[in-house]
Design an enzyme around this catalytic site. Structure first.
Site, short mmCIF file in Angstrom:
data_model
loop_
_atom_site.label_atom_id
_atom_site.label_comp_id
_atom_site.label_asym_id
_atom_site.label_seq_id
_atom_site.Cartn_x
_atom_site.Cartn_y
_atom_site.Cartn_z
N LYS A 5 1.29 -1.09 -0.12
CA LYS A 5 0.55 0.29 0.34
C LYS A 5 0.67 1.33 0.47
O LYS A 5 1.16 1.92 1.19
CB LYS A 5 -0.57 -0.24 0.87
CG LYS A 5 -2.32 1.02 1.13
CD LYS A 5 -1.95 2.26 0.48
CE LYS A 5 -1.93 3.07 1.99
NZ LYS A 5 -1.47 4.55 1.47
N GLY A 50 6.09 4.87 8.05
CA GLY A 50 5.86 6.19 8.47
C GLY A 50 6.02 7.32 9.70
O GLY A 50 6.38 6.88 10.59
N ILE A 60 0.75 6.45 13.21
CA ILE A 60 -0.22 5.89 12.41
C ILE A 60 0.82 3.76 12.61
O ILE A 60 0.05 3.15 12.82
CB ILE A 60 -0.11 6.21 11.37
CG1 ILE A 60 -0.41 7.36 10.86
CG2 ILE A 60 -0.74 4.15 9.80
CD1 ILE A 60 -2.01 6.86 10.77
N CYS A 118 13.55 9.66 7.55
CA CYS A 118 13.15 9.39 8.91
C CYS A 118 14.81 9.41 9.22
O CYS A 118 14.96 9.57 10.46
CB CYS A 118 12.89 7.83 8.53
SG CYS A 118 13.94 7.06 6.93
N GLU A 152 10.36 15.53 15.33
CA GLU A 152 10.20 15.03 14.14
C GLU A 152 9.48 16.09 13.39
O GLU A 152 7.84 16.27 12.73
CB GLU A 152 10.21 13.64 12.95
CG GLU A 152 10.75 13.20 12.01
CD GLU A 152 10.44 12.02 12.13
OE1 GLU A 152 8.81 11.82 12.06
OE2 GLU A 152 11.24 11.12 11.84
P1 NAI Z 1 1.51 8.26 7.04
O1 NAI Z 1 2.05 7.44 8.91
O2 NAI Z 1 0.23 9.52 8.10
O3 NAI Z 1 2.07 7.96 6.59
C1 NAI Z 1 2.38 7.10 5.94
C2 NAI Z 1 1.86 5.86 5.46
O4 NAI Z 1 0.92 5.38 5.91
C3 NAI Z 1 1.43 6.09 4.20
O5 NAI Z 1 1.02 5.34 3.36
C4 NAI Z 1 -0.31 6.39 4.36
O6 NAI Z 1 -1.66 6.23 3.68
C5 NAI Z 1 -0.15 5.13 5.77
N1 NAI Z 1 -1.15 5.22 6.80
C6 NAI Z 1 -2.13 7.02 7.04
N2 NAI Z 1 -2.54 5.78 7.76
C7 NAI Z 1 -3.06 5.02 8.18
C8 NAI Z 1 -4.04 4.12 8.85
N3 NAI Z 1 -4.94 4.41 9.65
N4 NAI Z 1 -4.05 3.26 8.76
C9 NAI Z 1 -2.90 1.98 7.79
N5 NAI Z 1 -2.07 3.07 7.38
C10 NAI Z 1 -1.78 4.35 7.30
O7 NAI Z 1 2.34 9.96 7.75
P2 NAI Z 1 2.25 11.53 7.08
O8 NAI Z 1 0.97 11.41 7.40
O9 NAI Z 1 2.16 11.29 5.59
O10 NAI Z 1 3.69 12.56 7.26
C11 NAI Z 1 3.30 12.66 9.07
C12 NAI Z 1 4.34 12.11 9.30
O11 NAI Z 1 4.70 11.47 9.99
C13 NAI Z 1 5.75 13.53 8.65
O12 NAI Z 1 5.63 14.41 9.18
C14 NAI Z 1 6.88 12.69 9.68
O13 NAI Z 1 7.17 13.13 10.36
C15 NAI Z 1 6.49 11.08 9.12
N6 NAI Z 1 6.82 10.21 8.29
C16 NAI Z 1 7.93 9.48 8.49
C17 NAI Z 1 8.59 8.41 7.33
C18 NAI Z 1 9.58 8.16 7.87
O14 NAI Z 1 10.29 7.67 7.04
N7 NAI Z 1 9.54 6.59 9.05
C19 NAI Z 1 7.41 8.72 6.28
C20 NAI Z 1 6.60 9.46 6.50
C21 NAI Z 1 5.94 10.71 7.46
MG MG Z 2 -1.02 11.09 8.42
#
Ligand code: NAI
Ligand code: MG
Length: 485
Positions: A176, A229, A233, A285, A384
């Site tokens: 996904k 992510g 989440i 990250c 972050e």
């Molecule tokens: P997110 O954690 O919401 O998104 C990551 C993935 O999780 C995406 O594919 C999203 O569609 C999916 N997702 C979202 N809600 C979900 C749910 N309820 N159940 C299952 N999957 C779900 O991250 P977002 O909102 O795009 O970014 C917010 C913050 O997260 C960023 O500012 C950053 O701090 C952090 N982040 C960290 C990352 C890393 O590489 N560790 C990558 C992206 C974001």
């Molecule tokens: Mg999100």
């Protein structure tokens, strides 16, 4: 651009592009305009994808000899290399990152498939000394169906990082991608098919997190989950995994510090520190987002970094600048929100605003920024930001540096800058982080290097031989071997 002009990308399930029930616009972060649309999958598509993966796993992939799985992974690597410039252009349009970074991402993605193609051939169980009349050994078996939820910052690299070891080990996958950058994952699904993997080995279901993502995390037919992510989440995915009692790998980012001691080599450190927080506009990250610097070298180093930050060329990724835009208006506003409150106590030494000029119109840009004299009680010190923002804090004693480093709840990476080998070793052992870079800092690192977080940065390990083990489970067999009568 009218809706009719937008290129459409659908889910790939059981080797077929499936008609979409709804669409999500895909925006170009450099100008905010839609240039494609992607299927909005939900529970029904996810269920089909899990079924397809299950079928392929039970009927084909579970039984495929290791040479076949390894050969398939090698062909995927070759196909990614042939599609290198196409994939890189797509990644840059989708994420906004400079084109040369996307080319690196494509190369690294290919390397993952090559690496696991090789390593899986050497993967075996163990024989165990047990009782005289028992022969005991272990088997490494695939889990079955793996669910992978990935983010938008390094979609191609992370898709390959998580899917390559899973497929090599004999699992089938449902991926996904993030709604903000789904395109290279869908292209990867085609490449995998072209490389001769059985249909259903890799299924890709784009969509919103709360719809497709949540459905995948909760699906009882998934045997193992991997998520990269946000921490929030990550918790939700882990709770869903708990309800089905399945293992989960979580990669949840960090607030990784550079620790700079008085005897550091500035000529080496400065460009790498700049890179570590401006690569992909800090949306990384393992970004080196905090600079913990000894008082004696603080002023000189920050002045040098500020000059370097101001010299960076910011622009659309496709023009291959030093730094591109952020992924979305939401992410830009998140970063600006932190700056609005962070700059209150801290001292702004570079950037701090949205760049001005026609080339930036509609895009999601933020200037590369340095906040100096940030204190541990500031939110920008602990959370972050996920943008091009370096937070600088001063220390006097080494113990204080360690204390500052560990003040946040994260523990992904740390950079150590010193010419003293003893101090470097001591810090490498002392710091509660998953990776330590001494006189060096490379976020992506090599595909060979195990990568995982301590503390709230996550659980489990990706990359390296370790990750392949994580995609297999251990079965113990004992056989009664009495002396012949
Ligand atoms: P997110 O954690 O919401 O998104 C990551 C993935 O999780 C995406 O594919 C999203 O569609 C999916 N997702 C979202 N809600 C979900 C749910 N309820 N159940 C299952 N999957 C779900 O991250 P977002 O909102 O795009 O970014 C917010 C913050 O997260 C960023 O500012 C950053 O701090 C952090 N982040 C960290 C990352 C890393 O590489 N560790 C990558 C992206 C974001
Ligand atoms: Mg999100």
């Amino acid at each position: 651009m009218s809706e009719a002009d937008l290129t459409e990308y659908t889910a790939v399930i059981a080797g077929k592009k499936v008609p979409a029930a709804g669409w999500i616009d895909v925006l170009d972060p450099s100008n905010g305009r839609p240039f494609a649309r992607v299927a909005r999958c939900g529970e029904a598509e996810v269920a089909d994808a899990v079924d397809a993966a299950r079928y392929t796993y039970e009927s084909v992939w579970r039984l495929a000899p290791v040479a076949e799985r390894s050969g398939a992974c090698r062909r995927i690597a070759t196909a990614i290399r042939s599609a290198r410039s196409e994939l890189a252009t797509l990644e840059t349009l989708d994420t906004g990152k400079p084109l040369r970074q996307s080319l690196v991402d494509a190369d690294v993605a290919a390397r993952y498939f090559d690496f696991y193609a090789g390593v899986v051939e050497a993967l075996g169980g163990e024989t165990i000394l047990h009782q005289a009349d028992r022969f005991a050994f272990t088997l490494r078996e695939p889990y079955g169906v793996c669910g992978h939820i990935i983010p938008w910052n390094y979609p191609l690299q992370i898709a390959a990082r998580t899917v390559a070891p899973a497929l090599a080990a004999g699992n089938c996958c449902v991926l996904k991608p993030a709604e903000d950058a789904p395109l290279t994952s869908l292209r990867l699904a085609e490449i995998v098919l072209e490389a001769g993997l059985p249909p259903g080995a890799l299924n890709v279901v784009p969509g919103y997190g709360e719809e497709a993502g949540a459905a995948l995390a909760a699906h009882p037919g998934v045997d193992r989950l991997a998520f990269t992510g946000s921490r929030e989440i990550g918790e939700a995915v882990m709770s869903a995994a708990a309800r089905n009692i399945v293992p989960v790998t979580l990669e949840l980012g960090g607030k990784s510090p550079h620790i700079v001691l008085p005897d550091f080599d500035a000529a080496r450190a400065v460009p790498l520190i700049v890179d570590s927080i401006t690569e992909h506009a800090g949306q990384n990250c393992s970004a080196g987002s905090r600079l913990l610097v000894h008082r004696s070298v603080h002023e000189e180093l920050v002045a040098e970094l500020a000059a370097a930050f101001r010299a960076l060329r910011v622009g659309p990724g496709i023009a291959d600048p030093d730094m591109g835009p952020l992924i979305s208006a939401k992410q830009r506003d998140r970063v600006l929100g932190y700056l609005a409150e962070g700059a209150g106590d801290g001292v702004l030494r570079a950037g701090g605003a949205v760049p001005e000029g026609e080339v930036y119109a509609g895009g999601f840009y933020v200037e590369p920024t340095i906040l100096d004299h940030v204190k541990p009680w500031h939110r920008v010190f602990n959370e972050e930001i996920f943008g091009p923002v370096l937070c600088v804090s001063v220390f006097d004693e080494l113990d204080e540096a360690v204390e500052l480093a560990e003040h946040t709840t994260y523990g992904l990476a740390a950079g150590v800058w010193t010419s003293d080998v003893t101090t470097a070793h001591w810090l490498a052992q002392r710091l509660r982080v998953g990776q330590v870079f001494v006189n060096n800092y490379s976020a992506a690192g090599g595909v060979e290097l195990p990568f995982g977080g301590y503390r709230r940065s996550g659980i489990g390990v990706e990359k390296g031989v370790e990750a392949l083990r994580e995609y297999t489970r251990c079965k113990t067999v004992t056989i009664h071997t009495p002396a012949p009568a």
